[in-house]
Design an enzyme around this catalytic site. Sequence first.
Site, PDB file in Angstrom:
ATOM      1  N   HIS A 132       0.819  -1.211   0.000  1.00  0.00           N
ATOM      2  CA  HIS A 132       0.000   0.000   0.000  1.00  0.00           C
ATOM      3  C   HIS A 132       0.857   1.266   0.000  1.00  0.00           C
ATOM      4  O   HIS A 132       0.380   2.347  -0.388  1.00  0.00           O
ATOM      5  CB  HIS A 132      -0.919  -0.006   1.226  1.00  0.00           C
ATOM      6  CG  HIS A 132      -2.214   0.723   1.021  1.00  0.00           C
ATOM      7  ND1 HIS A 132      -2.371   1.721   0.083  1.00  0.00           N
ATOM      8  CD2 HIS A 132      -3.428   0.601   1.633  1.00  0.00           C
ATOM      9  CE1 HIS A 132      -3.612   2.181   0.128  1.00  0.00           C
ATOM     10  NE2 HIS A 132      -4.270   1.528   1.056  1.00  0.00           N
ATOM     11  N   CYS A 133       2.117   1.186   0.424  1.00  0.00           N
ATOM     12  CA  CYS A 133       2.964   2.379   0.381  1.00  0.00           C
ATOM     13  C   CYS A 133       3.311   2.760  -1.054  1.00  0.00           C
ATOM     14  O   CYS A 133       3.806   3.862  -1.307  1.00  0.00           O
ATOM     15  CB  CYS A 133       4.250   2.162   1.186  1.00  0.00           C
ATOM     16  SG  CYS A 133       5.419   0.993   0.452  1.00  0.00           S
TER      17      CYS A 133
END
Length: 457
Positions: A132-133
């Site tokens: 998700h980063c």
Amino acid sequence: MSALDAGFYFIEDENVPMHVGSVLVFEGPVPSYGDVIRLLVSKLPDVPRYRQRVKSLPMHLGRPVWVDDEHFQILYHVRHTAVPAPGGDDQLRNLAGRLFAQRLDLTKPLWEIWLVEGLEGGRWALISKVHHCMIDGIAGTDMMQLVLDWRKDSELSEPRPWTPEPNPSTLDLVADGVRDAVLTPLGHLAAVPALARRLRSGSELLGIGRALAGSLPGTARRLTTRAAGSLNGSLGPHRRWVWAKADLTETKQIRKVTGGTVNDVILAAVTRGFRDLLESRGELSEGMVVRTMVPVSVRSRDQRNKLDNRVSAVLLNLPVSEPDPQARLAAVREQMDDLKSSRQAAGADAITGMANFAAPTLLALGSRTAMRFPQQFLQTVTTNVPGPRVPLYMLGRRLAEIYPYVPIASTMRISVGIFSYLGQITFGINADFDGVPDIQVLADGVRAGFDELLALT
């Protein structure tokens, strides 16, 4: 990384893998593993982040940075497996649930793709995981369209040579991190005069103030209404992942009769799913709601095809105690209209942007502390990402269906990812394995939510 990207990176731990994902089901015949490798190698120049890894700074003196992986090997990231033929939906879902529960190796580029054979009807699948980063929902859709093709007969481009850039020294990164910690807040402060000029006449400020003031009663009600508590709890290392389906045409038919938006109808169906889940547990009571965070993209048109997170969020009470499906839909629509008119998504984005003023060490500490602090404020995340309405292909095979995966974190044991493609709406429902053994009740309830609204219209 931006502050938001870094926040998603910092909160990962052994029980909270923070990758997003999807299961893509294709019509046969299944390609060879070598063909898949060759295809992805030809696409890598379009997605340079796939050959980069994260490097953290000592004592978090700066936010994590992306550096080229000098030992990148695509054979590590692309895996090959199969389910016992003929594999049905349950076999594929169970396999995906096990793979989604496994953390990505944080010392390598943060993605994996699994080629899955053995599905019934000659089909095959790809299971994709990306941290998700690196991406949010819209960025994930953009990336998917880079990897897949718009035409069935597209040709592979020749692999281009790639030489990794030398990694900067730790000393250089620390110096850059300290400089960034000073210059980034100053850059945000530089925008203040422009904002002041926009608000000089007072008309825009007055308009925003009126909208916010008008929304305060509704917001107060949403935040003080009693929420279902059994959906919160500690998380273990394993996941249950199921799905549901709906037809976009029938959803538009409901919307045409009832008013509102397609998203209102979808959220009303999700409300029915949570209602059935709580009712089956004997926990449903009058006035109860399920409070969900609804991510809202703040990505502008010129920011498409960039791998990062540009997302805000609003809070919505799903009226699970309401027995009448039309009244549930009306309650959802009223809240969403209020949220849009009050510009709360923009306000939340401004608050999120304030994280850029935080020292990286405090950002890391704050992100981890916030996600570990027990809370009953939010019960779930419901994220809806629109996908393409024309067919996509991979190696000449047509993409038939796609199901999203959204991580769970903190004490929220359930997340609902929603994706639309080729006139079909799919729901990927992720849950803690031990805390939500009855997750199929929720999935069946979502489908029942569409059926009851369709019957009414």
